[in-house]
Structure formats: C-alpha cells, structure tokens
Design a protein around this motif. Structure first.
Motif, PDB file in Angstrom:
ATOM      1  N   PHE A   2      57.578   4.640  49.954  1.00 17.32           N
ATOM      2  CA  PHE A   2      56.468   5.155  50.745  1.00 17.32           C
ATOM      3  C   PHE A   2      56.948   5.535  52.137  1.00 17.32           C
ATOM      4  O   PHE A   2      57.732   4.828  52.751  1.00 17.32           O
ATOM      5  N   ASP A 111      50.735   7.920  52.041  1.00 16.37           N
ATOM      6  CA  ASP A 111      51.014   7.776  50.619  1.00 16.37           C
ATOM      7  C   ASP A 111      50.836   6.332  50.140  1.00 16.37           C
ATOM      8  O   ASP A 111      51.096   6.020  48.992  1.00 16.37           O
ATOM      9  N   LEU A 112      50.356   5.457  51.050  1.00 17.34           N
ATOM     10  CA  LEU A 112      50.049   4.074  50.692  1.00 17.34           C
ATOM     11  C   LEU A 112      48.997   3.545  51.654  1.00 17.34           C
ATOM     12  O   LEU A 112      49.078   3.781  52.865  1.00 17.34           O
ATOM     13  N   LEU A 136      40.026   0.324  46.293  1.00 15.75           N
ATOM     14  CA  LEU A 136      40.762   0.316  45.028  1.00 15.75           C
ATOM     15  C   LEU A 136      40.069   1.187  43.975  1.00 15.75           C
ATOM     16  O   LEU A 136      40.724   1.902  43.218  1.00 15.75           O
ATOM     17  N   SER A 139      40.004   5.251  45.672  1.00 12.13           N
ATOM     18  CA  SER A 139      41.168   5.925  46.250  1.00 12.13           C
ATOM     19  C   SER A 139      42.074   6.522  45.184  1.00 12.13           C
ATOM     20  O   SER A 139      42.330   5.900  44.153  1.00 12.13           O
ATOM     21  N   LYS A 140      42.560   7.716  45.458  1.00 10.94           N
ATOM     22  CA  LYS A 140      43.567   8.334  44.596  1.00 10.94           C
ATOM     23  C   LYS A 140      44.962   8.017  45.118  1.00 10.94           C
ATOM     24  O   LYS A 140      45.958   8.333  44.480  1.00 10.94           O
ATOM     25  N   ILE A 141      45.006   7.392  46.289  1.00 16.52           N
ATOM     26  CA  ILE A 141      46.260   6.997  46.929  1.00 16.52           C
ATOM     27  C   ILE A 141      46.534   5.536  46.558  1.00 16.52           C
ATOM     28  O   ILE A 141      45.596   4.723  46.554  1.00 16.52           O
ATOM     29  N   PRO A 142      47.781   5.172  46.267  1.00  9.26           N
ATOM     30  CA  PRO A 142      48.067   3.768  45.938  1.00  9.26           C
ATOM     31  C   PRO A 142      47.609   2.799  47.044  1.00  9.26           C
ATOM     32  O   PRO A 142      47.680   3.127  48.234  1.00  9.26           O
ATOM     33  N   LEU A 144      48.006  -1.229  48.328  1.00  7.19           N
ATOM     34  CA  LEU A 144      48.670  -2.522  48.236  1.00  7.19           C
ATOM     35  C   LEU A 144      47.740  -3.521  48.904  1.00  7.19           C
ATOM     36  O   LEU A 144      47.386  -3.353  50.077  1.00  7.19           O
TER      37      LEU A 144
END
Length: 147
Positions: A2, A111-112, A136, A139-142, A144
C-alpha cells in the motif's frame, strides 16, 4: 504494498493507538498517510416553534467543533511525527462518518483504510451500529481493522 493510507481518528485512546500503528506501518513501507476527522454538523438550536439561535450562537458552536477537530488532528499528527512518518490531514463534515471516510479515501486516492474498531458487541453494536462495520460493508477500498 500500500502506498497511501487513510487513517480516520476520533481522538479516543483506541483511535490514537491505531494512528500509532498505521504510522509505524507507513514508515516501514514508505507509504503516505492522510488523517481524517469526520466532524458532526453543528446542531440547530430551537425552543418551541421558533429558533432561539442567532448567527453568533451558530458561529460559536461551529468554532468549538472546528477547534475540537484541530485538537484531535494535532494529537494524531504528533503521534505520526513521533513514529518518524509524515501526514496530510483533512476534516469532512456530515452526519454519516462512514460515508465521509469512504469519500475521503476515494478523493485522496488512498489504497488502504486503516481504522480502529471500538469493539462494541451485542445490543450496543446492534443499536449504535459501528462505523467500522459500515466502512467494511460499503468500501471498495481495502480496510485494515486495528483492535
């Protein structure tokens, strides 16, 4: 790996821990960090059928909200700096923090999303919902989740 990490913060101890861990990760991987605070909208003040609020009251409420956001982001930025990383910061205002977080991630090209989970369980999670769960889910973005 990332390259651009969005880190939402609300100023809580768990959120500050998440900021510290994200900063450590960013330093190790040479990723950029953007801190975001999802600020609530200033409430309208009413008494009975008529507004008791004047422009000065609304401005005072907004000023206090802005000051709180600045303090929260200042503290988070200090944590990032202490870890040897750098960051940008932003405040978005609205009534749905999870939407603001996703919008910020998309707008900044993150990107995260690296965010804390407050760990509500049972009825508390059901009634209050969880901004992390909503991020969660939508989102289409990862994402954590740090606990």
């Amino acid at each position: 790996m990332f390259k651009h990490i969005l880190v939402p913060t609300d100023g809580s101890a768990l959120s500050q821990s998440s900021v510290a861990r994200a900063a450590s990760y960013a330093k190790e991987t040479q990723a950029r960090i953007t801190l975001i605070y999802a600020q609530p909208e200033a409430p309208s003040v009413y008494a009975g059928l008529g507004a008791v609020s004047g422009a000065h009251v609304t401005q005072e409420i907004q000023s206090r909200l802005d000051s709180g956001a600045k303090d929260i982001l200042d503290a988070a930025q200090a944590i990032v700096a202490e870890a040897g990383a750098s960051c940008e910061r932003m405040v978005l205002t609205g009534t749905r923090p999870y939407e603001l977080i996703i919008q910020a991630a998309e707008a900044t090209g993150s990107d995260l999303i690296f965010m804390a989970s407050h760990g509500r369980h049972g009825v508390g999670a059901l009634l209050l919902g969880s901004e992390t769960q909503k991020v969660l889910a939508y989102s289409k973005i990862p994402v954590l989740v740090y606990r």
